[in-house]
Design a protein around this motif. Structure first.
Motif, mmCIF file in Angstrom:
data_model
loop_
_atom_site.group_PDB
_atom_site.id
_atom_site.type_symbol
_atom_site.label_atom_id
_atom_site.label_comp_id
_atom_site.label_asym_id
_atom_site.label_seq_id
_atom_site.Cartn_x
_atom_site.Cartn_y
_atom_site.Cartn_z
ATOM 1 N N ALA A 1 0.828 -1.207 0.000
ATOM 2 C CA ALA A 1 0.000 0.000 0.000
ATOM 3 C C ALA A 1 0.863 1.259 0.000
ATOM 4 O O ALA A 1 0.611 2.206 -0.771
ATOM 5 C CB ALA A 1 -0.938 -0.012 1.203
ATOM 6 N N ASP A 2 1.903 1.276 0.825
ATOM 7 C CA ASP A 2 2.699 2.487 1.027
ATOM 8 C C ASP A 2 3.691 2.756 -0.101
ATOM 9 O O ASP A 2 3.899 3.914 -0.494
ATOM 10 C CB ASP A 2 3.471 2.396 2.341
ATOM 11 C CG ASP A 2 2.558 2.316 3.553
ATOM 12 O OD1 ASP A 2 1.373 2.689 3.432
ATOM 13 O OD2 ASP A 2 3.033 1.859 4.609
ATOM 14 N N LYS A 3 4.321 1.686 -0.605
ATOM 15 C CA LYS A 3 5.383 1.864 -1.589
ATOM 16 C C LYS A 3 4.916 1.612 -3.026
ATOM 17 O O LYS A 3 5.320 2.329 -3.949
ATOM 18 C CB LYS A 3 6.558 0.932 -1.263
ATOM 19 C CG LYS A 3 7.205 1.195 0.091
ATOM 20 C CD LYS A 3 8.337 0.206 0.352
ATOM 21 C CE LYS A 3 8.976 0.434 1.712
ATOM 22 N NZ LYS A 3 10.084 -0.531 1.980
ATOM 23 N N ALA A 4 4.093 0.582 -3.201
ATOM 24 C CA ALA A 4 3.622 0.245 -4.546
ATOM 25 C C ALA A 4 2.294 0.906 -4.877
ATOM 26 O O ALA A 4 1.826 0.835 -6.018
ATOM 27 C CB ALA A 4 3.501 -1.285 -4.691
ATOM 28 N N ASN A 5 1.674 1.544 -3.878
ATOM 29 C CA ASN A 5 0.409 2.254 -4.058
ATOM 30 C C ASN A 5 -0.711 1.337 -4.550
ATOM 31 O O ASN A 5 -1.522 1.715 -5.394
ATOM 32 C CB ASN A 5 0.570 3.444 -5.007
ATOM 33 C CG ASN A 5 -0.540 4.467 -4.838
ATOM 34 O OD1 ASN A 5 -1.060 4.671 -3.739
ATOM 35 N ND2 ASN A 5 -0.928 5.105 -5.929
#
Length: 208
Positions: free
Chosen positions: A120-124
C-alpha cells in the motif's frame, strides 16, 4: 494514497462473500485484481484433487475462495514462506493491479502483514484483508494482531449468535457439539467444528 484494510468477523459472517463482491466490483470496471488465501485451508481445492503449498504459491487454484452462498473465485495460496511483496510487485510490473484481496488473513505471518503494508505504502496498491480476529480461546491470531495494530481501516462484519446478539467469538466443538477449550490454535473446519457466538454465550460455553 493506497490503504491497508482489515475486515474481520466471527465465522459465518460473510467475509468470503464480501471479498468476492469487492473483487466483482473491481473486475466489472475493468480493473485487474490479485486474490490470495491460505495454503493450509484447502477446503476449496478438492475439485482438482488437493493442492501442494509450493505449487499453489505459483499457480491459481480455481476454487480457492468459496462462500457459503455458493460464490467462488480462483486465488493464489500463501504459505508462511511466501514473499507477498515480491510476488505482487512482480505481477504488478507485468500488468497494473488495482487491488489485492486476501482471504483467511488471520493466517498471515506478522512479516507478511508488513509486506501488505509496504504494498500500500510503496507500490500504491490497496490491500483488502479478510479474516478472523480471535481463535477458539478468544486469543488474537498473530496475523490479526498486527493487522489490528497497523491497518489504515478496520471494519467489523457482523455475524449473529443463536440468541440474536452480535456474534464476535468462535467456539470449537467436538463431535457431540460440546465446546473444546484446549488444542492447537489452528484447526481447519467449518460448521461441524466451529460455532459463532456472542461473548456471553462464548464465556458460558467455556465455563468462564
Amino acid at each position: 494514497m493506497a490503504k491497508l484494510y482489515f475486515y474481520y468477523a466471527s465465522m459465518n459472517a460473510g467475509k468470503s462473500a464480501t471479498l468476492l463482491q469487492a473483487n466483482f466490483n473491481y473486475n466489472e470496471r475493468g480493473m485487474r485484481t490479485m486474490l490470495w488465501t491460505a495454503a493450509l485451508d484447502d477446503r476449496g481445492s478438492g475439485r482438482d484433487g488437493g493442492h501442494d503449498g509450493e505449487r499453489d504459491a505459483r499457480q491459481v487454484d480455481a476454487h480457492a475462495i468459496e462462500s457459503r452462498i455458493g460464490l467462488h473465485a480462483g486465488a493464489h495460496r500463501f504459505t508462511a514462506d511466501t514473499d507477498l511483496y515480491e510476488r505482487v510487485t512482480a505481477a504488478h510490473a507485468a500488468g497494473p493491479l488495482s487491488c489485492i484481496l486476501i482471504d483467511e488473513a488471520q493466517f498471515l505471518a506478522p512479516e507478511q502483514v508488513w509486506q501488505c503494508a509496504h504494498l500500500a505504502d510503496k507500490a500504491n496498491i490497496p490491500v483488502l484483508c479478510y479474516g478472523l480476529r480471535t481463535d477458539f480461546q478468544g486469543q488474537l491470531f498473530p496475523g490479526s494482531a498486527v493487522l489490528l495494530g497497523i491497518a489504515d481501516s478496520l471494519v467489523e462484519l457482523k455475524g449473529v449468535c443463536h440468541c440474536g446478539r452480535k456474534a464476535s467469538m468462535n467456539v470449537r466443538v467436538d463431535g457431540t457439539g460440546a465446546a473444546v477449550s484446549e488444542g492447537a490454535q489452528t484447526e481447519i473446519g467449518g460448521n461441524e467444528r466451529y460455532v459463532a457466538l456472542c461473548r456471553r454465550h462464548f464465556s458460558e460455553a467455556l465455563g468462564r
